[in-house]
Design a protein around this motif. Structure first.
Motif, PDB file in Angstrom:
ATOM      1  N   LEU A 187       5.822   3.827   4.771  1.00 59.40           N
ATOM      2  CA  LEU A 187       5.344   3.576   4.524  1.00 59.40           C
ATOM      3  C   LEU A 187       4.333   2.697   4.652  1.00 59.40           C
ATOM      4  O   LEU A 187       3.364   2.976   3.972  1.00 59.40           O
ATOM      5  N   SER A 188       4.151   3.501   6.462  1.00 60.70           N
ATOM      6  CA  SER A 188       2.957   3.641   6.500  1.00 60.70           C
ATOM      7  C   SER A 188       1.859   4.679   6.231  1.00 60.70           C
ATOM      8  O   SER A 188       0.667   4.251   6.108  1.00 60.70           O
ATOM      9  N   ARG A 223       2.027   5.613   3.084  1.00 58.88           N
ATOM     10  CA  ARG A 223       1.228   4.703   1.409  1.00 58.88           C
ATOM     11  C   ARG A 223       0.415   3.597   1.977  1.00 58.88           C
ATOM     12  O   ARG A 223      -0.320   3.455   0.949  1.00 58.88           O
ATOM     13  N   ASP A 224       0.688   2.694   2.827  1.00 60.45           N
ATOM     14  CA  ASP A 224       0.200   1.585   2.530  1.00 60.45           C
ATOM     15  C   ASP A 224      -0.952   1.440   3.501  1.00 60.45           C
ATOM     16  O   ASP A 224      -0.537   1.995   4.924  1.00 60.45           O
ATOM     17  N   ARG A 225      -2.017   0.845   3.154  1.00 60.63           N
ATOM     18  CA  ARG A 225      -2.198   1.426   4.688  1.00 60.63           C
ATOM     19  C   ARG A 225      -2.699  -0.548   5.512  1.00 60.63           C
ATOM     20  O   ARG A 225      -3.261  -0.364   6.576  1.00 60.63           O
ATOM     21  N   GLU A 264      -0.869   1.155   8.192  1.00 53.67           N
ATOM     22  CA  GLU A 264      -2.176   2.517   9.281  1.00 53.67           C
ATOM     23  C   GLU A 264      -1.367   2.324  10.748  1.00 53.67           C
ATOM     24  O   GLU A 264      -1.248   4.070  10.626  1.00 53.67           O
TER      25      GLU A 264
END
Length: 665
Positions: free
Chosen positions: A318-319, A321-323, A326
């Protein structure tokens, strides 16, 4: 108000509300003793000659009988309240020798907060942490209190022999959080042991838990009319007392929480604010992992043995893919909290088994219930799920009388189950009422060409809590179906399971499946096929349940060796699953899942695709290591409108040949 003043205000408010709860108990006792007191006055008056006459004699007898009955009823209620087993969270207890660093950290935290240390630490498959009182005899002997336990804040010394609450920690926290973050999150929880040790607050909580447990005892099903009447009276009295305590109990808990929060501000307050972000992230990843990844395996009779490791992988993905997430992955270089355990793998396995039993209902051990590692998941779960669903789809097509390709003039080498058979059957012709290719007159003489005989389910729709593995919004839906009827010995029961002698085919009972709300949004043939699949799933589920009930589960090596496991003394195995994850699937969802499985099997056998695992979306179809795109909309077009065009175009682009037979199980 903050600091010591705010803490004292919260503790004083909690103690005053605890006294209010105890006053409710005292009033109930006074009401129970009132007839006995009146009877004593009348008897003493008669013995001293102050109340002579037949009228007073009759009153003495009547009041005495009422007093005895009330005392007996009150004693029965008090006995049930005292002996009823309070609800306890299913957990895996961590022995101190298996996590000395974790116990040391918690005790150091308690010393910094100047509160008693928790008596034990346990893990639960949840994203939360709390204190739980397990001093009731039904929960087993409490751990021995430490001699160094400090006095209870507020001037009351901790009674020798009284056990502190158990600290329950959500297992995802240990694997996702860093050591400092876990300490900061646990500080307000551990601070709650101070107010919890106060005698008045402890007594009020015991009284409320006893009333709640007594209501649960009275709510149990009983066939004896006398027992039902007695339980109805018990439940009425307990509910009346609970209503009287409700407001005071809520305010008492608020006061305890306020006092604990104020005291914890002195420990890692700034880090706690940042750690709260990880709590929400861990909850999202844990929910996604259970519903999209673990649930398909549980239905196959396999339980992933490293769920907590999986949630770390899911949150890392998830980190990536999702900015917005990050920065979260950069924390992974710090020491994880699971390093505080001596054997994190064994503890993860125990929590994973507990999770499967709570959310799905599988047994502790069994021949059809075994662990699966993440590297085996694509072959052992994804591939088997797709091929089993595809095999069920073709069995139902056989029942409906749909001809196989070998019965027609087809090219050599196309015998066996094919995707083309499914597509031809579900295709709705736009040129007239002619039958689609491959459809036989299953209705016998008198059946019009191009029509399908009415098919009844023959069994209720499948009701196991399910949810097809989906995709993140905006990502390609490539997930395969999930089979809810695998060999799990204790699957969810249907509302009206078929009888042992029910061997009828799905088409034996005339019906109109397209009129069923559960089968809405599809074609006539699709509704008939969905009804047959639902019936077949229900039969397989009932057969698996009967087979599981009659098979003795052998003990696993871990169980015989005394490895860490769920605390079976705290909960009832007969109530599993306690927390089903998903509602039942509709007939259209079942049909869509089975068609998707057939497409995935054809892709693997004719185009070189492979099964895969996506940490956020579950089972995935891979082409050259990349997830396939746009499968779900194409399948829905076929199911809802009978139009195979989008699906055929999708298969043509990827080189999938629907006329070729596929391998089933």
């Amino acid at each position: 108000m903050t600091g010591t003043g705010g803490e004292e205000m919260g503790a004083q408010a909690a103690r005053s509300r605890a006294l209010a709860v105890l006053r409710v108990r005292s009033r109930a006792l006074a009401v129970a003793l009132l007839p006995a007191a009146v009877a004593v006055v009348l008897l003493v008056g008669g013995a001293t000659g102050r109340l002579p006459g037949t009228g007073w004699d009759a009153a003495r007898w009547a009041v005495s009988v009422v007093a005895v009955l009330v005392l007996l009823a009150a004693a029965a209620v008090a006995l049930v309240v005292a002996r009823a087993r309070p609800a306890a969270t299913p957990t895996v207890t961590i022995a101190e020798e298996s996590a000395p660093d974790l116990y040391r950290m918690v005790r150091d935290l308690a010393d910094r907060l100047d509160v008693p240390a928790p008596s034990a630490i346990a893990l639960t498959p949840d994203c939360d942490s709390w204190l739980e009182d397990r001093t009731h005899p039904a929960h087993g002997p409490p751990p021995a209190p430490r001699r160094t336990d400090p006095a209870v804040p507020g001037g009351h010394a901790r009674p020798r022999g009284a056990a502190a609450p158990v600290l329950v920690i959500g297992s995802p926290f240990l694997w996702w959080m860093r050591v400092g973050e876990l300490r900061a999150v646990l500080a307000p929880v551990v601070a709650g042991t101070g107010p919890s040790a106060h005698p008045d607050i402890a007594a009020a909580r015991r009284f409320i838990r006893g009333l709640d447990a007594a209501v649960a005892v009275a709510s149990a099903d009983r066939r004896n009319p006398l027992s039902r009447a007695a339980c109805a009276g018990l439940a009425r009295v307990c509910r009346l007392l609970l209503r009287g305590c409700r407001v005071h109990a809520a305010q008492m808990e608020r006061g305890v929480a306020s006092a604990a929060a104020e005291r914890a501000q002195a420990v890692d307050y700034g880090l706690r604010i940042a750690a709260q972000e990880q709590v929400g992230l861990a909850y999202a990843g844990w929910d996604r992992l259970l519903t999209r990844v673990a649930l398909p395996a549980w239905r196959m009779g396999r339980w992933p043995s490293r769920l907590d490791v999986g949630v770390v992988a899911a949150l890392t993905e998830l980190s990536r893919r999702d900015r917005l997430a990050e920065g979260f992955a950069s924390r992974l270089g710090e020491r994880p909290a699971c390093d505080l355990l001596e054997e994190p793998g064994a503890m993860d396995e125990a929590v994973s088994l507990l999770t499967a039993r709570l959310f799905h209902g599988g047994p502790e051990t069994g021949p059809d219930w075994s662990p699966v590692d993440w590297d085996e998941y694509p072959e052992e779960v994804v591939d088997r799920t797709w091929r089993t669903d595809a095999a069920r789809l073709h069995r139902v097509l056989d029942t409906l009388g749909v001809r196989r390709a070998a019965e027609e003039d087809t090219a050599p080498g196309t015998e066996g189950p094919t995707l083309a058979r499914v597509l031809d059957h579900l295709t709705v012709s736009t040129d007239g009422p002619g039958a689609a290719p491959g459809m036989a007159s299953a209705g016998g003489p008198g059946t019009l060409p191009g029509t399908t005989p009415a098919v009844g389910p023959g069994a209720p729709p499948h009701t196991a809590p399910t949810d097809d593995p989906g995709t993140l919004p905006g990502t390609a839906p490539t997930d395969g179906p999930i089979d809810p009827s695998r060999t799990a010995p204790a699957p969810q029961a249907t509302p009206h399971p078929p009888t042992d002698g029910d061997t009828s085919a799905p088409g034996d009972t005339p019906a109109h499946p397209e009129d069923d709300d559960d089968l809405g949004g599809t074609t006539t043939r699709g509704a008939a096929l969905a009804a047959g699949l639902s019936a077949q799933l229900a039969r397989e589920e009932a057969a698996a349940q009967r087979a599981g009930a009659g098979t003795a589960a052998p003990a696993t090596p871990a169980a015989t060796a005394g490895a860490a496991g769920p605390d079976a003394a705290l909960w009832d195995d007969g109530a599993l699953p306690l927390l089903p994850l998903q509602p039942p699937r509709s007939g259209r969802e079942i049909l869509t899942a089975h068609i998707t499985a057939m497409v995935c099997c054809a892709a693997m056998d004719t185009a070189g695709a492979t099964p895969g695992l996506d940490w956020l979306d579950g089972p995935s179809l891979l082409f050259d290591g990349a997830r396939a795109a746009d499968l779900a909309p194409s399948v829905l077009s076929l199911v809802e409108t009978g139009d195979p065009g989008p699906l055929r175009h999708w298969m043509t682009e990827l080189g999938i040949r629907p006329e070729k037979p596929v391998r089933l199980v």
